[in-house]
Design a protein around this motif. Sequence first.
Motif, PDB file in Angstrom:
ATOM      1  N   ALA A 352       0.536  -1.706   0.466  1.00 48.91           N
ATOM      2  CA  ALA A 352       0.058  -0.300  -0.180  1.00 48.91           C
ATOM      3  C   ALA A 352       0.770   1.288  -0.141  1.00 48.91           C
ATOM      4  O   ALA A 352       1.867   1.522   0.479  1.00 48.91           O
ATOM      5  CB  ALA A 352      -0.896  -0.401   1.092  1.00 48.91           C
ATOM      6  N   SER A 353       0.259   2.468  -0.306  1.00 48.99           N
ATOM      7  CA  SER A 353       1.047   3.552  -0.369  1.00 48.99           C
ATOM      8  C   SER A 353       0.915   4.245   1.050  1.00 48.99           C
ATOM      9  O   SER A 353       0.156   4.549   1.443  1.00 48.99           O
ATOM     10  CB  SER A 353       0.302   4.447  -1.145  1.00 48.99           C
ATOM     11  OG  SER A 353       0.650   6.065  -1.494  1.00 48.99           O
ATOM     12  N   PRO A 354       1.792   4.674   1.202  1.00 49.16           N
ATOM     13  CA  PRO A 354       2.528   5.277   2.426  1.00 49.16           C
ATOM     14  C   PRO A 354       2.106   6.625   2.721  1.00 49.16           C
ATOM     15  O   PRO A 354       0.927   6.862   3.316  1.00 49.16           O
ATOM     16  CB  PRO A 354       3.539   5.405   2.811  1.00 49.16           C
ATOM     17  CG  PRO A 354       4.534   4.301   2.065  1.00 49.16           C
ATOM     18  CD  PRO A 354       3.880   3.718   0.660  1.00 49.16           C
ATOM     19  N   ARG A 355       1.682   7.226   1.939  1.00 46.71           N
ATOM     20  CA  ARG A 355       0.893   8.714   1.286  1.00 46.71           C
ATOM     21  C   ARG A 355      -0.426   8.641   1.938  1.00 46.71           C
ATOM     22  O   ARG A 355      -1.349   8.868   2.239  1.00 46.71           O
ATOM     23  CB  ARG A 355       1.485   9.265   0.636  1.00 46.71           C
ATOM     24  CG  ARG A 355       0.635  10.694   0.054  1.00 46.71           C
ATOM     25  CD  ARG A 355       0.724  11.588  -1.220  1.00 46.71           C
ATOM     26  NE  ARG A 355       2.066  11.611  -1.639  1.00 46.71           N
ATOM     27  CZ  ARG A 355       2.744  12.149  -3.078  1.00 46.71           C
ATOM     28  NH1 ARG A 355       2.042  11.727  -3.052  1.00 46.71           N
ATOM     29  NH2 ARG A 355       4.087  11.754  -2.955  1.00 46.71           N
ATOM     30  N   ARG A 356      -1.099   7.380   1.142  1.00 47.62           N
ATOM     31  CA  ARG A 356      -2.722   7.007   1.273  1.00 47.62           C
ATOM     32  C   ARG A 356      -2.737   6.690   2.548  1.00 47.62           C
ATOM     33  O   ARG A 356      -4.277   6.928   3.171  1.00 47.62           O
ATOM     34  CB  ARG A 356      -2.697   6.496  -0.298  1.00 47.62           C
ATOM     35  CG  ARG A 356      -4.284   5.612  -0.268  1.00 47.62           C
ATOM     36  CD  ARG A 356      -4.307   4.725  -1.018  1.00 47.62           C
ATOM     37  NE  ARG A 356      -4.480   5.559  -2.426  1.00 47.62           N
ATOM     38  CZ  ARG A 356      -3.610   4.688  -3.473  1.00 47.62           C
ATOM     39  NH1 ARG A 356      -3.470   3.744  -3.452  1.00 47.62           N
ATOM     40  NH2 ARG A 356      -3.678   5.666  -4.856  1.00 47.62           N
ATOM     41  N   VAL A 357      -2.174   5.189   2.880  1.00 52.67           N
ATOM     42  CA  VAL A 357      -2.702   5.594   4.411  1.00 52.67           C
ATOM     43  C   VAL A 357      -2.608   6.092   5.157  1.00 52.67           C
ATOM     44  O   VAL A 357      -2.901   6.379   6.485  1.00 52.67           O
ATOM     45  CB  VAL A 357      -1.660   4.175   4.139  1.00 52.67           C
ATOM     46  CG1 VAL A 357      -1.453   3.606   6.120  1.00 52.67           C
ATOM     47  CG2 VAL A 357      -2.174   1.997   4.026  1.00 52.67           C
ATOM     48  N   VAL A 358      -1.573   7.243   5.390  1.00 53.13           N
ATOM     49  CA  VAL A 358      -1.408   8.451   6.151  1.00 53.13           C
ATOM     50  C   VAL A 358      -2.493   9.608   6.538  1.00 53.13           C
ATOM     51  O   VAL A 358      -3.098   9.576   7.476  1.00 53.13           O
ATOM     52  CB  VAL A 358       0.394   8.746   5.951  1.00 53.13           C
ATOM     53  CG1 VAL A 358      -0.200   9.922   6.734  1.00 53.13           C
ATOM     54  CG2 VAL A 358       1.066   7.711   6.563  1.00 53.13           C
ATOM     55  N   GLY A 397      -3.589   3.877  14.667  1.00 55.66           N
ATOM     56  CA  GLY A 397      -3.408   2.789  14.341  1.00 55.66           C
ATOM     57  C   GLY A 397      -2.983   2.728  13.091  1.00 55.66           C
ATOM     58  O   GLY A 397      -1.874   2.576  12.216  1.00 55.66           O
ATOM     59  N   ALA A 398      -3.520   3.117  11.493  1.00 54.11           N
ATOM     60  CA  ALA A 398      -2.404   2.955   9.775  1.00 54.11           C
ATOM     61  C   ALA A 398      -1.979   4.088  10.161  1.00 54.11           C
ATOM     62  O   ALA A 398      -1.256   3.753   9.693  1.00 54.11           O
ATOM     63  CB  ALA A 398      -4.309   4.294   9.458  1.00 54.11           C
ATOM     64  N   LEU A 399      -1.887   5.347  10.482  1.00 47.81           N
ATOM     65  CA  LEU A 399      -0.542   6.364  10.853  1.00 47.81           C
ATOM     66  C   LEU A 399       1.052   4.881  11.625  1.00 47.81           C
ATOM     67  O   LEU A 399       1.614   5.420  10.654  1.00 47.81           O
ATOM     68  CB  LEU A 399      -0.791   7.302  11.797  1.00 47.81           C
ATOM     69  CG  LEU A 399      -1.562   8.006  10.787  1.00 47.81           C
ATOM     70  CD1 LEU A 399      -2.270   9.801  12.696  1.00 47.81           C
ATOM     71  CD2 LEU A 399      -0.218   9.320   9.998  1.00 47.81           C
ATOM     72  N   ALA A 527      -2.906  18.629   8.539  1.00 46.94           N
ATOM     73  CA  ALA A 527      -2.152  17.125   9.004  1.00 46.94           C
ATOM     74  C   ALA A 527      -2.215  16.629   7.481  1.00 46.94           C
ATOM     75  O   ALA A 527      -1.431  16.357   6.471  1.00 46.94           O
ATOM     76  CB  ALA A 527      -2.458  16.376  10.091  1.00 46.94           C
ATOM     77  N   LEU A 528      -3.668  16.630   7.100  1.00 46.67           N
ATOM     78  CA  LEU A 528      -3.987  15.625   5.860  1.00 46.67           C
ATOM     79  C   LEU A 528      -3.983  16.177   4.809  1.00 46.67           C
ATOM     80  O   LEU A 528      -2.783  15.486   3.541  1.00 46.67           O
ATOM     81  CB  LEU A 528      -5.679  15.750   6.102  1.00 46.67           C
ATOM     82  CG  LEU A 528      -6.121  14.802   5.026  1.00 46.67           C
ATOM     83  CD1 LEU A 528      -5.750  13.533   5.122  1.00 46.67           C
ATOM     84  CD2 LEU A 528      -7.715  15.183   4.686  1.00 46.67           C
ATOM     85  N   PHE A 529      -3.373  17.756   4.575  1.00 49.94           N
ATOM     86  CA  PHE A 529      -3.104  18.815   3.749  1.00 49.94           C
ATOM     87  C   PHE A 529      -0.777  18.585   3.844  1.00 49.94           C
ATOM     88  O   PHE A 529      -0.695  18.878   2.589  1.00 49.94           O
ATOM     89  CB  PHE A 529      -3.083  20.010   3.598  1.00 49.94           C
ATOM     90  CG  PHE A 529      -4.727  19.694   3.025  1.00 49.94           C
ATOM     91  CD1 PHE A 529      -5.285  19.138   1.462  1.00 49.94           C
ATOM     92  CD2 PHE A 529      -5.431  19.983   3.785  1.00 49.94           C
ATOM     93  CE1 PHE A 529      -6.742  19.378   1.048  1.00 49.94           C
ATOM     94  CE2 PHE A 529      -7.403  20.149   3.345  1.00 49.94           C
ATOM     95  CZ  PHE A 529      -7.660  19.884   2.484  1.00 49.94           C
ATOM     96  N   ALA A 530      -0.725  18.237   4.974  1.00 53.50           N
ATOM     97  CA  ALA A 530       1.097  18.753   5.201  1.00 53.50           C
ATOM     98  C   ALA A 530       1.409  17.195   4.798  1.00 53.50           C
ATOM     99  O   ALA A 530       2.463  16.887   4.794  1.00 53.50           O
ATOM    100  CB  ALA A 530       1.020  18.852   6.435  1.00 53.50           C
ATOM    101  N   SER A 531       0.500  16.105   4.233  1.00 51.12           N
ATOM    102  CA  SER A 531       1.290  14.838   4.394  1.00 51.12           C
ATOM    103  C   SER A 531       1.989  13.924   3.194  1.00 51.12           C
ATOM    104  O   SER A 531       1.926  12.981   2.504  1.00 51.12           O
ATOM    105  CB  SER A 531       0.519  13.599   4.498  1.00 51.12           C
ATOM    106  OG  SER A 531      -1.089  13.321   3.802  1.00 51.12           O
ATOM    107  N   PRO A 535       6.117   9.321   1.143  1.00 53.62           N
ATOM    108  CA  PRO A 535       6.462   8.717  -0.563  1.00 53.62           C
ATOM    109  C   PRO A 535       5.028   7.550  -0.517  1.00 53.62           C
ATOM    110  O   PRO A 535       4.620   7.333   0.343  1.00 53.62           O
ATOM    111  CB  PRO A 535       7.518   8.174   0.206  1.00 53.62           C
ATOM    112  CG  PRO A 535       8.003   8.149   1.344  1.00 53.62           C
ATOM    113  CD  PRO A 535       7.478   8.674   2.541  1.00 53.62           C
ATOM    114  N   THR A 536       5.136   7.683  -1.610  1.00 58.33           N
ATOM    115  CA  THR A 536       3.796   6.954  -2.073  1.00 58.33           C
ATOM    116  C   THR A 536       4.585   5.478  -2.697  1.00 58.33           C
ATOM    117  O   THR A 536       3.415   4.111  -2.410  1.00 58.33           O
ATOM    118  CB  THR A 536       3.219   6.854  -3.822  1.00 58.33           C
ATOM    119  OG1 THR A 536       4.523   6.984  -4.568  1.00 58.33           O
ATOM    120  CG2 THR A 536       2.985   8.419  -4.067  1.00 58.33           C
ATOM    121  N   GLN A 537       5.489   4.738  -1.893  1.00 63.37           N
ATOM    122  CA  GLN A 537       6.233   3.837  -1.776  1.00 63.37           C
ATOM    123  C   GLN A 537       7.543   4.202  -0.153  1.00 63.37           C
ATOM    124  O   GLN A 537       8.375   5.027  -0.510  1.00 63.37           O
ATOM    125  CB  GLN A 537       6.911   3.090  -2.577  1.00 63.37           C
ATOM    126  CG  GLN A 537       6.528   2.880  -4.014  1.00 63.37           C
ATOM    127  CD  GLN A 537       7.369   2.170  -5.416  1.00 63.37           C
ATOM    128  OE1 GLN A 537       8.434   2.626  -5.495  1.00 63.37           O
ATOM    129  NE2 GLN A 537       6.449   1.291  -6.375  1.00 63.37           N
TER     130      GLN A 537
END
Length: 549
Positions: A352-358, A397-399, A527-531, A535-537
């Motif tokens: 999964a893309s770390p950016r998407r999960v964050v 937990g996702a973070l 925080a959502l916009f600052a993420s 990275p996507t990987q």
Amino acid sequence: MDVSREAAAGGTAERAAAAGGIVLLTLASAQFLMTLDSSVMNVSIATVAADVGTTVTGIQTAITFYTLVMASLMITGGKVGQILGRKRAFAIGCVIYGCGSFTTALAPNLTVLILGWSVLEGVGAALIMPAIVALVASNFGRDQRPRAYGLVASAGAIAVAAGPLIGGLFTTYASWRWVFAGEVLVVLIILALTRRMADTPPEEGAHLDLVGTVLSALGLGLIVYGVLRSGTWGFVLPKADAPTWLGLSPVIWLIIGGGVVLRVFLWWENHRLARGEAALVDPAMLRNPVLRGGLIAFFFQYLLQAGLFFAVPLFLSVALGLSAIATGVRLLPLSITLLLAAVGVPKVFPNASPRRVVRIGFLALFAGIVVMVAALEVGAGPEIVTWPMLLAGLGIGALASQLGSVTVSAVPDEQSGEVGGVQNTMTNLGASIGTALAGAVLISALTASFLTGVQNNPDVPKEVASQAQVELAGGIPFMSDKDLKTQLDKAGVPPETADAIVAENEKARINGLRASLSVLALIALMALFASRRIPTQQPSAAPTSEPAA
């Protein structure tokens, strides 16, 4: 022959998995202990104060000093791990922490309590927490790190949620001292299991930069102390009866002073590196955009987490009058979804893309806070926190499943100790600001709402309302109806007037909580916009002496 080879290979894999599981349990247990103390103490303050012959203010001072010692020495603790080796630094930290827990369990007075808890445990935590980050990196491959960091981070968050329940049980049915005695036993078990960990050798020629140590500790200490005192003194404008420096609150000067000292610290570190000397931290590492993105996300996570754990227990324990045990039970849904997300995301979605999960994590935190704000109203019961806690746990937990791996994997493995020190500094700073900000907004909104309410309430005489405007303009404490009624009765306020004031206080409490949580919701959106720097990987850094670009 082939069958025997396959069986041997299978046995080796099983043994490796078992060894990895023990290492992970050991590190997660250490992280749990590091976080447990404050959440346990927060529900036992009055009892502890009575036992050691001090006041509630005295215990709050000890709590503040513990945070201060730990946050100030995190960067130094990371460097000590490089000098001694991470496993040895971890073991030494555990010994110091265990001695602190033992001293605290037997503390006869506040001085001994501060020595054991605030000083010894604070120093021990400053050695242990950066070492945990580095030991995950040295014991698990890059593909295993998201799950490993997720479990370790979730252990700390679960400690925050379970602390009130554990503290309430021991304080009610035994003694708060048994919590610290139990910590000594857990530390001994952790030390026994430490020998199973893979270590990285001490860095050749590494030395402790004493000037850098003093500058970093002083700068971080000034900032954290200022933030911790902001609720009492005011952030910029001083509150009533608070000290003033040049017409402003000392808080703003402490934070500015800390920032200046940290800037001098970075200059000093660059100066040492230019001369070929060992530095406490390489400032070039902080120019790594992926690392910076991970650190900023960590800061926001712990700010939101701390603010939420400040506001929700206040609603349950003060507004609704729940016991510490009942409050802890109501917070447990967060632990369930937190653990499921921290373990499940890397297992079910390993690529999964770390950016998407964050971003999903911050979105879930935002949704949980918004649901809580919408459900808050006069007469609401404790059941309204269930869905917010489930959503917040899912978000945290996702973070947790991504951020630890992002920060450490963004640089070469030999810098994992430095990253651990900086990372834990950011999390402590975020948690301090989250608690202080949530508290400051809550008290300001509560005070404004209450004073407006009594001013416009026909059942409150004008002279009483005017007196309240004068005496309470500096801030109204977050009080239960029962405690307020008792104080009004002692003051000789007529029953009809007292009932009206209590009713206005009930409304003001809800308005204060709504305002506090609404600010946290806005920060979750920030925080959502600052993420975007996440990275996507999962990043991969070659083990060179230069940080990844």
